[in-house]
Design an enzyme around this catalytic site. Sequence first.
Site, PDB file in Angstrom:
ATOM      1  N   ASP A   1       0.831  -1.196   0.000  1.00 31.15           N
ATOM      2  CA  ASP A   1       0.000   0.000   0.000  1.00 31.15           C
ATOM      3  C   ASP A   1       0.868   1.249   0.000  1.00 31.15           C
ATOM      4  OD1 ASP A   1      -1.867   2.033   0.429  1.00 31.15           O
ATOM      5  OD2 ASP A   1      -3.141   0.741   1.645  1.00 31.15           O
TER       6      ASP A   1
ATOM      7  N   ASP B   1      -1.571   5.643  -6.731  1.00 35.80           N
ATOM      8  CA  ASP B   1      -1.964   4.813  -5.589  1.00 35.80           C
ATOM      9  C   ASP B   1      -2.018   3.349  -5.997  1.00 35.80           C
ATOM     10  OD1 ASP B   1      -3.046   4.142  -3.004  1.00 35.80           O
ATOM     11  OD2 ASP B   1      -5.018   4.020  -3.958  1.00 35.80           O
TER      12      ASP B   1
END
Length: 436
Positions: A121, A318
Amino acid sequence: MARLTTVFLFLSLLLSSAAAADAAADTCSPPSDDPSRLSVIPIYSKCSPFPPPPPAVATSSLLDTVNHLAAKDPARLTSLISASAAAVAPIAPGQHLLNTANYVVRVKLGSPAQTFAMVLDTSSDASFVPCSPCSGCASSTFGSLDCSVAQCSQVRGGSSCPATGPEPATCLFNQSYGGDSSLSAALVTDSLTLGNDVVPGFAFGCVRSVSGGSIPPQGLLGLGRGPLSLLSQTGPLYSGVFSYCLPSFRSYYFSGSLKLGPVGQPKSIRTTPLLKNPHRPSLYYVNLTGISVGRVRVPVDPKSLAFDPSTGAGTVIDSGTVITRFVEPVYAAIRDEFRKQVKGPFSSLGAFDTCFGEAAEAPAITLRFEGLNLTLPMENSLIHSSSGTVACLSMAAAPNNVNSVLNVIANLQQQNLRILFDVKNSVVGIARELCN
């Protein structure tokens, strides 16, 4: 310093799959001649520790699978939009960032080392793993952190530290996620092994209890830019540099890669400046200046793309969002020009509102960053049904239930590209690479 008796363990899912993971090491591990590379595994591949997808998803087309994975994109995007210095969660920025888990990497923690497959992440700071009381299985390098250490004050959102006491208390915190999930954790340290590299005293969240179903049970590897991120804790070792190549969701038998540090990175790669928002310090902002559909540069208000630290506006890269989302005026301009060139008819399928017969010829999508133009491979801008009769433009507008100012370049559009993050030199690099 008080020492927790709690030590980390595999969850039952990982315990039951440990033997299978060892047996599959030849196909699930990176080549032995490249020890600096970690495998990046799609969650539904044969190397993933996740349970198989629901039967309806397992037998569906890639289009249906992506729609299934993207179902929680709006919640994640909402948290990215709302994340600020005062509203970021203890373990990861935002209340919904743990709702999605698309790619995992295998790392080792402790002495002796145990393998964990953790969610990758780029928008989270601190890492975390599940912990449980245990007798006779302690790591010799495990330690707890108390409220007096600097790391405890760096836990975003604050910690549960008493004002008084005979000695510094353990750094503990509780956090709710998405309204239906919560965790209780302690800030601890242990040795982290990444390939051949050992990071002693790595600080991470030791999750002692969870409720709800939104929190990745195997843990999370935080690759954001905050003080407790992997990058910040390994500054001398990796010099603030990492890159990844995400494989397609089609890649059941293959994995991509995560490369840490400047060694082994592409020597010739196009770059764009990496921007930093002090109110959202974990996120990787870039300057997106325009988008082209075919040869046409779509007309958009520059303010819809402009970087503005005061409002959080701009564009981020992202790893946890599935499909790229643009603020509504930008997406509408892209969609309208795309439809003009393809000429339909069009239908909607799940998150996608521009689906058409595959016989139609589709134009390429080019993302224009400062100093870098990225023409997306066709498989990154279109997604196809298994029957081969329908294709969809694989982008969408930001959720309409929030005042969105953020554009997010998501993992579907990053697949089979080498994405390089160099925080020290403030650049992001992008190059074509077959990740599978």
